[in-house]
Design an enzyme around this catalytic site. Structure first.
Site, PDB file in Angstrom:
ATOM      1  N   ASN A  40       0.978  -4.882  -3.830  1.00 59.87           N
ATOM      2  CA  ASN A  40       1.407  -4.065  -2.676  1.00 59.87           C
ATOM      3  C   ASN A  40       0.974  -2.609  -2.824  1.00 59.87           C
ATOM      4  OD1 ASN A  40       4.285  -5.919  -3.254  1.00 59.87           O
ATOM      5  ND2 ASN A  40       3.130  -6.196  -1.374  1.00 59.87           N
ATOM      6  N   HIS A  68       0.430 -11.430  -1.827  1.00 58.47           N
ATOM      7  CA  HIS A  68      -0.425 -10.442  -1.145  1.00 58.47           C
ATOM      8  C   HIS A  68      -1.727 -10.169  -1.905  1.00 58.47           C
ATOM      9  CE1 HIS A  68       2.313  -9.540   2.099  1.00 58.47           C
ATOM     10  NE2 HIS A  68       3.309  -9.422   1.233  1.00 58.47           N
TER      11      HIS A  68
HETATM   12 FE   LIG Z   1       5.036 -10.557  -3.266  1.00 61.81          FE
END
Ligand SMILES: [Fe+2]
Length: 269
Positions: A40, A68
């Site tokens: 992130n 992600h």
């Molecule tokens: Fe995550």
């Protein structure tokens, strides 16, 4: 061997507080290795080459990922050129790998990244896969094994501890962005269900609160953003391993920009 593990770095506020404090923490605690979850780190979604190199410059040696990992396309190259891994239980056709081997003062250390099932993308069974990977690392003589277990469900992380506590050095949970109060050393394995985010501590899991509040109040979503100004926190687990890879000490350090540091010791069993 002394190791630092930073939980999910969320956007620029997370990168900035690492810039301000990590080198001093490395010196103060004589850290040999720093690992961080960086999925992130680039505005909340994925990791760019620029931000990866920025974080390496601040003192992070190895970066892990999660759901992600693939948000920025640059990651495909980063897997080949930089110390960046993704959960090993993504389907075999996915780029990248889930194990990073690094040598610290003549000792081989394996950093592993794994992802849970609950609310996560469709991936292979983490529990069956990790068993065979750990067995093959141990067969190669590698005893220093550190796992980032990226999962929503605390039960999946706790179960992994029971499975592997005799075999690995540390299991550190990431993904929820909320640190849990259960740092412990169980039979020589350092464990915490979630390290907690490094970034804004006064929004909603590192993001601006406006979109989540609107979504919960009206059902209307939107693009999650990271505030320019916020109260930041840096959360890091510090742990020490002996020559046989067993954890002999652990603590959690929380660094605030507007409050004295908070240090919590692990309980030992
Ligand atoms: Fe995550």
């Amino acid at each position: 061997m002394k190791i630092g593990f930073i939980g999910d770095i969320v956007g620029k506020p997370g990168r900035l507080i690492i810039h301000k404090h990590l080198q001093l923490l490395r010196e103060e605690y004589s850290l040999d290795l720093v690992i961080a979850n960086a999925e992130n780190a680039s505005h909340g979604f994925g990791l760019t080459t620029k931000n990866c190199e920025e974080l390496m410059g601040y003192g992070i040696d190895v970066m892990t990922g999660g759901n992600h990992s693939f948000d920025k396309k640059e990651i495909f190259t980063l897997f080949e050129t930089h110390p960046v891994i993704r959960p090993m239980n993504y389907p075999v056709a996915a780029p990248g790998k889930g194990v990073y081997l690094i040598e610290i003062a003549g000792t081989k250390v394996a950093v592993l990244n794994l992802m849970g099932h609950y609310t996560m993308p469709l991936v292979d069974n983490p529990f069956t896969m990790i068993t065979s990977v750990v067995a093959s690392l141990k067969a190669e003589g590698i005893k220093h094994i550190i796992i980032d277990m990226h999962a929503e469900a605390s039960s999946e992380k706790a179960a992994l501890l029971h499975m592997l506590r005799e075999d690995v050095s540390a299991i550190l949970g990431t993904h929820t962005h909320v640190g849990t109060d259960d740092l412990q050393i169980k039979r020589g394995c350092c464990y915490v269900t979630d390290v907690g985010l490094t970034g804004c501590r006064d929004g909603v899991i590192g993001m601006d609160k406006e979109v989540p509040l609107r979504r919960f109040l009206t059902g209307i979503g939107g693009h999650h953003d990271i505030p320019d100004q916020c109260k930041a926190i840096l959360q890091m687990i510090l742990f020490e391993l002996d020559a046989s890879g067993r954890c002999i000490g652990a603590q959690k350090v929380k660094i605030y920009e507007d409050y004295p540091p908070v240090i919590t010791q692990a309980w030992v069993e």
